[in-house]
Design a protein around this motif. Structure first.
Motif, mmCIF file in Angstrom:
data_model
loop_
_atom_site.group_PDB
_atom_site.id
_atom_site.type_symbol
_atom_site.label_atom_id
_atom_site.label_comp_id
_atom_site.label_asym_id
_atom_site.label_seq_id
_atom_site.Cartn_x
_atom_site.Cartn_y
_atom_site.Cartn_z
ATOM 1 N N PHE A 117 0.830 3.793 9.861
ATOM 2 C CA PHE A 117 -0.482 4.255 9.434
ATOM 3 C C PHE A 117 -0.700 3.678 8.044
ATOM 4 O O PHE A 117 0.081 3.932 7.136
ATOM 5 C CB PHE A 117 -0.531 5.785 9.439
ATOM 6 N N GLN A 118 -1.726 2.840 7.891
ATOM 7 C CA GLN A 118 -1.897 2.036 6.679
ATOM 8 C C GLN A 118 -3.178 2.413 5.942
ATOM 9 O O GLN A 118 -4.241 2.552 6.555
ATOM 10 C CB GLN A 118 -1.937 0.563 7.071
ATOM 11 N N ILE A 119 -3.049 2.557 4.613
ATOM 12 C CA ILE A 119 -4.219 2.801 3.762
ATOM 13 C C ILE A 119 -4.232 1.756 2.655
ATOM 14 O O ILE A 119 -3.210 1.131 2.359
ATOM 15 C CB ILE A 119 -4.218 4.225 3.153
ATOM 16 N N ASP A 120 -5.393 1.590 2.037
ATOM 17 C CA ASP A 120 -5.487 0.741 0.854
ATOM 18 C C ASP A 120 -4.664 1.377 -0.256
ATOM 19 O O ASP A 120 -4.620 2.604 -0.382
ATOM 20 C CB ASP A 120 -6.937 0.611 0.377
ATOM 21 N N ASP A 121 -4.031 0.548 -1.059
ATOM 22 C CA ASP A 121 -3.256 1.027 -2.208
ATOM 23 C C ASP A 121 -3.918 0.479 -3.463
ATOM 24 O O ASP A 121 -3.550 -0.577 -3.970
ATOM 25 C CB ASP A 121 -1.808 0.556 -2.105
ATOM 26 N N PRO A 122 -4.942 1.190 -3.982
ATOM 27 C CA PRO A 122 -5.691 0.670 -5.126
ATOM 28 C C PRO A 122 -4.825 0.437 -6.356
ATOM 29 O O PRO A 122 -5.113 -0.437 -7.160
ATOM 30 C CB PRO A 122 -6.747 1.730 -5.408
ATOM 31 N N ALA A 123 -3.739 1.194 -6.495
ATOM 32 C CA ALA A 123 -2.874 1.038 -7.665
ATOM 33 C C ALA A 123 -2.211 -0.338 -7.688
ATOM 34 O O ALA A 123 -1.897 -0.859 -8.760
ATOM 35 C CB ALA A 123 -1.808 2.128 -7.676
ATOM 36 N N PHE B 289 -1.752 -2.775 0.435
ATOM 37 C CA PHE B 289 -1.751 -1.716 1.421
ATOM 38 C C PHE B 289 -0.476 -0.899 1.293
ATOM 39 O O PHE B 289 0.544 -1.395 0.828
ATOM 40 C CB PHE B 289 -1.840 -2.300 2.837
ATOM 41 N N LYS B 290 -0.562 0.337 1.749
ATOM 42 C CA LYS B 290 0.613 1.200 1.781
ATOM 43 C C LYS B 290 0.758 1.721 3.202
ATOM 44 O O LYS B 290 -0.211 2.219 3.778
ATOM 45 C CB LYS B 290 0.453 2.355 0.787
ATOM 46 N N ASN B 291 1.956 1.566 3.756
ATOM 47 C CA ASN B 291 2.213 1.974 5.130
ATOM 48 C C ASN B 291 3.020 3.269 5.167
ATOM 49 O O ASN B 291 3.891 3.483 4.330
ATOM 50 C CB ASN B 291 2.985 0.881 5.876
ATOM 51 N N PHE B 292 2.747 4.069 6.195
ATOM 52 C CA PHE B 292 3.464 5.314 6.438
ATOM 53 C C PHE B 292 3.923 5.323 7.889
ATOM 54 O O PHE B 292 3.185 4.900 8.777
ATOM 55 C CB PHE B 292 2.561 6.523 6.183
ATOM 56 N N ALA B 293 5.114 5.844 8.130
ATOM 57 C CA ALA B 293 5.646 5.884 9.495
ATOM 58 C C ALA B 293 4.874 6.861 10.368
ATOM 59 O O ALA B 293 4.738 6.652 11.575
ATOM 60 C CB ALA B 293 7.130 6.244 9.481
ATOM 61 N N THR B 294 4.364 7.932 9.772
ATOM 62 C CA THR B 294 3.609 8.933 10.530
ATOM 63 C C THR B 294 2.389 9.357 9.729
ATOM 64 O O THR B 294 2.349 9.200 8.504
ATOM 65 C CB THR B 294 4.452 10.193 10.815
#
Length: 177
Positions: free
Chosen positions: A147-153, A162-167
Protein backbone atom coordinates in the motif's frame (compact mmCIF):
# COMPACT_ATOMS: atom_id res chain seq x y z
CA UNK A 1 7.18 -3.80 -42.23
CA UNK A 2 5.67 -6.46 -44.51
CA UNK A 3 5.82 -10.02 -43.19
CA UNK A 4 5.79 -13.12 -45.33
CA UNK A 5 2.94 -15.61 -44.95
CA UNK A 6 4.96 -18.15 -42.93
CA UNK A 7 5.96 -15.46 -40.40
CA UNK A 8 2.36 -14.27 -40.08
CA UNK A 9 1.17 -17.86 -39.50
CA UNK A 10 3.90 -18.37 -36.88
CA UNK A 11 2.84 -15.22 -35.03
CA UNK A 12 -0.82 -16.30 -35.08
CA UNK A 13 0.10 -19.73 -33.63
CA UNK A 14 1.99 -18.04 -30.81
CA UNK A 15 -0.94 -15.67 -30.17
CA UNK A 16 -3.35 -18.62 -30.05
CA UNK A 17 -1.18 -20.28 -27.41
CA UNK A 18 -0.76 -17.01 -25.52
CA UNK A 19 -4.44 -15.94 -25.32
CA UNK A 20 -5.65 -18.55 -22.77
CA UNK A 21 -2.56 -17.97 -20.64
CA UNK A 22 -3.26 -14.23 -20.57
CA UNK A 23 -6.87 -14.91 -19.57
CA UNK A 24 -5.74 -17.18 -16.71
CA UNK A 25 -3.21 -14.60 -15.58
CA UNK A 26 -5.78 -11.78 -15.70
CA UNK A 27 -8.25 -13.84 -13.63
CA UNK A 28 -5.57 -14.74 -11.07
CA UNK A 29 -4.40 -11.12 -10.84
CA UNK A 30 -7.96 -9.85 -10.38
CA UNK A 31 -8.54 -12.40 -7.60
CA UNK A 32 -5.30 -11.24 -5.92
CA UNK A 33 -6.44 -7.60 -6.10
CA UNK A 34 -9.82 -8.45 -4.55
CA UNK A 35 -8.11 -10.44 -1.77
CA UNK A 36 -5.78 -7.50 -1.01
CA UNK A 37 -8.68 -5.03 -0.96
CA UNK A 38 -10.71 -7.29 1.33
CA UNK A 39 -7.68 -7.49 3.65
CA UNK A 40 -7.47 -3.67 3.57
CA UNK A 41 -11.16 -3.43 4.54
CA UNK A 42 -10.54 -5.85 7.41
CA UNK A 43 -7.54 -3.77 8.55
CA UNK A 44 -9.61 -0.55 8.47
CA UNK A 45 -12.38 -2.17 10.50
CA UNK A 46 -9.97 -3.69 13.05
CA UNK A 47 -7.95 -0.47 13.41
CA UNK A 48 -10.95 1.69 14.22
CA UNK A 49 -12.97 -0.87 16.19
CA UNK A 50 -9.92 -1.39 18.43
CA UNK A 51 -9.99 2.37 19.08
CA UNK A 52 -13.68 2.22 20.08
CA UNK A 53 -15.22 3.33 16.76
CA UNK A 54 -18.32 1.85 15.15
CA UNK A 55 -17.58 0.77 11.57
CA UNK A 56 -20.34 0.78 8.97
CA UNK A 57 -20.07 -0.73 5.48
CA UNK A 58 -17.83 -3.33 3.94
CA UNK A 59 -15.73 -3.90 0.83
CA UNK A 60 -16.42 -3.09 -2.01
CA UNK A 61 -18.65 -0.30 -0.66
CA UNK A 62 -17.42 2.77 1.16
CA UNK A 63 -16.68 2.16 4.83
CA UNK A 64 -17.15 4.69 7.62
CA UNK A 65 -15.77 4.62 11.14
CA UNK A 66 -17.51 6.83 13.73
CA UNK A 67 -16.84 7.74 17.34
CA UNK A 68 -19.07 10.53 18.62
CA UNK A 69 -18.24 13.39 16.20
CA UNK A 70 -15.03 11.84 14.82
CA UNK A 71 -15.47 10.19 11.43
CA UNK A 72 -13.11 8.43 9.03
CA UNK A 73 -13.90 6.92 5.62
CA UNK A 74 -12.33 4.33 3.32
CA UNK A 75 -13.28 4.21 -0.36
CA UNK A 76 -12.28 1.71 -3.02
CA UNK A 77 -11.59 2.48 -6.69
CA UNK A 78 -10.72 -0.63 -8.67
CA UNK A 79 -10.24 1.10 -12.02
CA UNK A 80 -6.81 0.17 -13.43
CA UNK A 81 -4.26 2.97 -13.54
CA UNK A 82 -0.72 3.36 -14.68
CA UNK A 83 1.50 2.02 -11.93
CA UNK A 84 -1.18 0.66 -9.60
CA UNK A 85 -3.81 -2.06 -9.46
CA UNK A 86 -6.38 -0.12 -7.44
CA UNK A 87 -6.69 3.09 -5.45
CA UNK A 88 -8.02 3.51 -1.94
CA UNK A 89 -9.08 6.82 -0.43
CA UNK A 90 -8.66 7.29 3.31
CA UNK A 91 -10.01 10.48 4.81
CA UNK A 92 -10.81 11.96 8.15
CA UNK A 93 -14.24 13.42 7.46
CA UNK A 94 -14.92 15.12 10.79
CA UNK A 95 -13.02 17.19 11.54
CA UNK A 96 -12.32 17.42 7.80
CA UNK A 97 -8.74 16.72 6.69
CA UNK A 98 -7.27 16.13 3.21
CA UNK A 99 -7.86 12.77 1.59
CA UNK A 100 -4.94 10.33 1.49
CA UNK A 101 -4.74 8.39 -1.77
CA UNK A 102 -3.33 4.90 -1.26
CA UNK A 103 -2.15 3.01 -4.34
CA UNK A 104 -2.23 -0.79 -4.38
CA UNK A 105 1.11 -1.55 -6.04
CA UNK A 106 3.19 -4.62 -6.73
CA UNK A 107 5.34 -5.37 -3.67
CA UNK A 108 8.59 -3.42 -3.74
CA UNK A 109 7.42 -0.89 -6.34
CA UNK A 110 8.92 2.60 -6.37
CA UNK A 111 6.34 4.03 -8.74
CA UNK A 112 5.54 3.52 -12.41
CA UNK A 113 8.24 1.89 -14.51
CA UNK A 114 8.72 2.40 -18.23
CA UNK A 115 10.69 0.41 -20.76
CA UNK A 116 11.53 1.15 -24.34
CA UNK A 117 12.93 -0.96 -27.13
CA UNK A 118 15.26 0.43 -29.74
CA UNK A 119 16.11 -0.97 -33.09
CA UNK A 120 14.08 -2.81 -35.63
CA UNK A 121 10.92 -4.54 -34.33
CA UNK A 122 10.84 -8.35 -34.45
CA UNK A 123 7.19 -9.41 -34.18
CA UNK A 124 8.01 -13.12 -33.81
CA UNK A 125 10.55 -12.53 -31.02
CA UNK A 126 8.13 -10.12 -29.32
CA UNK A 127 5.29 -12.67 -29.44
CA UNK A 128 7.59 -15.45 -28.16
CA UNK A 129 8.76 -13.23 -25.30
CA UNK A 130 5.15 -12.50 -24.33
CA UNK A 131 4.45 -16.24 -24.32
CA UNK A 132 7.51 -17.03 -22.16
CA UNK A 133 6.67 -14.18 -19.78
CA UNK A 134 3.07 -15.39 -19.40
CA UNK A 135 4.19 -18.97 -18.75
CA UNK A 136 6.71 -17.79 -16.15
CA UNK A 137 4.12 -15.57 -14.44
CA UNK A 138 1.63 -18.43 -14.19
CA UNK A 139 4.29 -20.82 -12.88
CA UNK A 140 5.38 -18.34 -10.22
CA UNK A 141 3.62 -17.04 -7.14
CA UNK A 142 0.64 -14.73 -7.51
CA UNK A 143 0.89 -11.00 -7.14
CA UNK A 144 1.85 -9.60 -3.76
CA UNK A 145 1.01 -6.01 -2.94
CA UNK A 146 2.11 -3.01 -0.94
CA UNK A 147 0.00 0.00 0.00
CA UNK A 148 1.82 3.09 -1.29
CA UNK A 149 1.41 6.79 -0.46
CA UNK A 150 3.31 9.89 -1.49
CA UNK A 151 6.13 10.73 0.91
CA UNK A 152 6.31 14.54 0.78
CA UNK A 153 9.18 14.61 3.28
CA UNK A 154 11.42 12.83 0.76
CA UNK A 155 10.01 14.30 -2.46
CA UNK A 156 12.02 16.91 -4.30
CA UNK A 157 11.28 19.49 -6.98
CA UNK A 158 12.45 17.00 -9.59
CA UNK A 159 10.71 13.88 -8.35
CA UNK A 160 8.13 12.36 -6.08
CA UNK A 161 9.05 9.89 -3.38
CA UNK A 162 6.80 7.12 -2.16
CA UNK A 163 6.41 5.18 1.06
CA UNK A 164 5.24 1.58 1.01
CA UNK A 165 3.42 -0.36 3.72
CA UNK A 166 2.89 -4.12 3.86
CA UNK A 167 -0.70 -3.68 5.07
CA UNK A 168 -3.28 -0.94 5.27
CA UNK A 169 -3.20 -1.50 9.03
CA UNK A 170 0.48 -0.49 9.10
CA UNK A 171 -0.34 2.65 7.12
CA UNK A 172 -3.27 3.57 9.40
CA UNK A 173 -1.11 3.11 12.50
CA UNK A 174 1.40 5.60 11.05
CA UNK A 175 -1.16 8.15 9.83
CA UNK A 176 -3.50 8.01 12.83
CA UNK A 177 -1.30 7.24 15.82
Amino acid sequence: MDLDLATQVNIEKIKAELAPLQQQLAARNQASVKTALQAAANDFKAHFENAGFTVIGSYPSRMTAKFHTLEFALGFDEAPRLGCWALLQVQQMNPKKPEVKVALVRKGSNGPQFSMSVGRPDPVADAQKQLVDAQAALAGPGLQFDFQIDDPAKSTRTGRAFKNFATLGDLLRELYK
